[in-house]
Design an enzyme around this catalytic site. Structure first.
Site, short mmCIF file in Angstrom:
data_model
loop_
_atom_site.label_atom_id
_atom_site.label_comp_id
_atom_site.label_asym_id
_atom_site.label_seq_id
_atom_site.Cartn_x
_atom_site.Cartn_y
_atom_site.Cartn_z
N LYS A 104 0.84 -1.20 0.00
CA LYS A 104 0.00 0.00 0.00
C LYS A 104 0.87 1.25 0.00
O LYS A 104 1.86 1.33 0.75
CB LYS A 104 -0.91 -0.03 1.24
CG LYS A 104 -1.88 1.13 1.37
CD LYS A 104 -2.74 0.95 2.61
CE LYS A 104 -3.74 2.07 2.77
NZ LYS A 104 -4.63 1.87 3.96
N SER B 255 -9.35 2.21 2.77
CA SER B 255 -8.41 2.96 1.97
C SER B 255 -7.38 2.06 1.27
O SER B 255 -6.63 2.52 0.42
CB SER B 255 -7.65 3.95 2.87
OG SER B 255 -6.92 3.25 3.89
N SER C 128 -10.40 -0.10 6.82
CA SER C 128 -9.65 -0.08 5.57
C SER C 128 -9.02 -1.40 5.18
O SER C 128 -8.44 -1.50 4.10
CB SER C 128 -8.57 1.00 5.64
OG SER C 128 -9.15 2.28 5.75
#
Length: 430
Positions: free
Chosen positions: A80, A149, A173
């Protein structure tokens, strides 16, 4: 889905590692299959910010020429774009950091590389891991959100571009994108994996975890980052006592999600699990609103420089969130911490009667459109309490998009929670 020996990208991480360890599969073969998937699907999914094919291939060749490096030997990994990486730019989902190049790896990334993982690239995150989405689309239907996210990480794993990916959770997330994309996500308890080198949003909530296509996969990945080899011990006979928790937000779940949830409860009961309906103590049930205030207040502090120096580069949604955070007083913060401590104590006593809670993982199938990432409603409480959570897929809804459940364990129960999740997974998909 049956595995296709000619396409290693379809292997789970744990199955691929066994073949890599026995030298029945090379790191180059696995990486090559993943790169083929990326070439075929990335134009529609848009899961990646940066990929370095040549660096990854060079790493794969070195691994094939040497000894087994560790539990992640030869496994391609998506990271990420909230984690610092020395080999890739790191933008945190914001134009402010468009040309930012860290000189060190985040601790979690360094540990994965030391265990033999091949960092293929950086996956899309929302703006500073909040609610303004990036370009990533749901692999099951590009007209729907993959969640946020950790959108790119979840989508990349779901599309078989990589077997594993790193994520973080502040509200939902990891759990929500795993649910929307139909894969397994695991958020360990707060603080068990180092956040060094991960862009901070909320000091008391941010938690590192990961995505895979099985419970064994996420146990493998997170155990490396937590230095917790015991997490990989997944006994097949860990029959759980499940507290079925509809939560105060049950009415916000879609009819399809409610029906699928109840059908899963019945299926697990028939498989031999002990299931009992439980209600949350009042102090716990009220934590959803508390979570939002805590997150906004801590984000106001964590993003101080960005807010003060580059306000024009922040989205309207983020600016509004920071304004809400500015309004939270010190006295409210003290009250929130006392509330959380009381709720944690009350819930801890309740866990004496069951091994884990089962709740919805999201309100339903992934929302249509790409302007929002979905509602974090069903994970806020557990994120605020810092408890381990596993997202498991259970099937598909009327729109052909995934549905799932969330399994929440008591504090410091990661080994047992993963074991029980594995038992449940086998009964649902074995």
């Amino acid at each position: 889905m049956s595995l296709a020996p000619s396409d290693p990208s379809l292997l789970t991480a744990s199955a691929a590692f066994k073949r890599l360890q026995r030298r029945e599969l090379t790191a180059q073969q696995l990486l090559g299959a993943c790169l083929e998937r990326i070439r075929a699907q990335e134009p529609q999914v848009l899961a990646w910010r940066h990929i370095d094919t040549e660096r990854a291939l060079e790493h794969a060749r070195a691994l094939d020429a040497g000894p087994i490096r560790g539990p992640l030997h030869g496994l391609p990994l998506g990271v990420k774009d909230l984690f610092d990486t020395r080999d890739f730019p790191t933008g945190y989902g914001s134009a402010i950091y468009e040309r930012h190049q860290p000189v060190t790896d985040a601790a979690a990334v360094a540990l994965c590389k030391a265990a033999g993982a091949i960092v293929l690239g950086k996956t899309v995150t929302t703006e500073f891991a909040t609610f303004t989405p990036g370009p990533t689309r749901n692999p099951h239907n590009p007209g729907h959100t993959p969640g946020g996210s950790s959108s790119g990480s979840a989508a990349a794993v779901a599309a078989n571009m990589v077997p594993l990916a790193l994520g973080t959770q502040t509200a939902a997330s990891i759990v929500r994108p795993a649910a929307y994309c139909g894969i397994v996500g695991f958020k360990p308890g707060f603080g068990l994996i180092s956040r060094a080198g991960v862009k901070s949003l909320s000091e008391s909530l941010d938690t590192v975890g990961g995505f895979g296509r099985s419970v064994a996969d996420v146990a493998l990945l997170t155990s490396v980052m937590a230095n917790a080899a015991a997490w990989r011990d997944l006994p097949a006979d860990s029959k759980p006592r499940i507290g079925v928790c509809h939560t105060p937000h049950w009415d916000s779940a879609s009819a399809a999600a409610q029906q699928a949830f109840e059908a899963t409860v019945q299926r697990l009961a028939r498989a031999g699990a002990f299931v009992v309906d439980v209600s949350l103590p009042d102090a716990v049930a009220a934590l959803t609103a508390v979570h939002d205030e805590v997150m906004c207040a801590e984000a106001f502090k964590a993003l101080a420089d960005e807010r003060l120096q580059h306000p024009e580069l922040l989205s309207e949604r983020l600016r509004a969130m920071l304004e809400r955070g500015a309004a939270v007083t010190y006295e409210q913060t003290v009250s929130h911490r006392a509330h959380v401590a009381s709720a944690r104590h009350q819930l801890g006593r309740g866990f004496a009667g069951y091994d884990l809670l089962m709740t919805p993982s999201a309100c339903g199938e992934a929302d249509a459109g790409l302007t929002a990432t979905g509602d974090p409603l069903f994970s806020r409480i557990w994120s605020l309490l810092g408890l381990p959570s596993v997202a498991l897929p259970t099937g598909f809804g009327p729109q052909g998009l995934p549905l799932g459940i969330q399994l929440v364990g008591p504090s410091m129960s990661e080994t047992a929670t993963l074991g029980f999740a594995h038992w449940i997974e086998q009964r649902l998909h074995g």
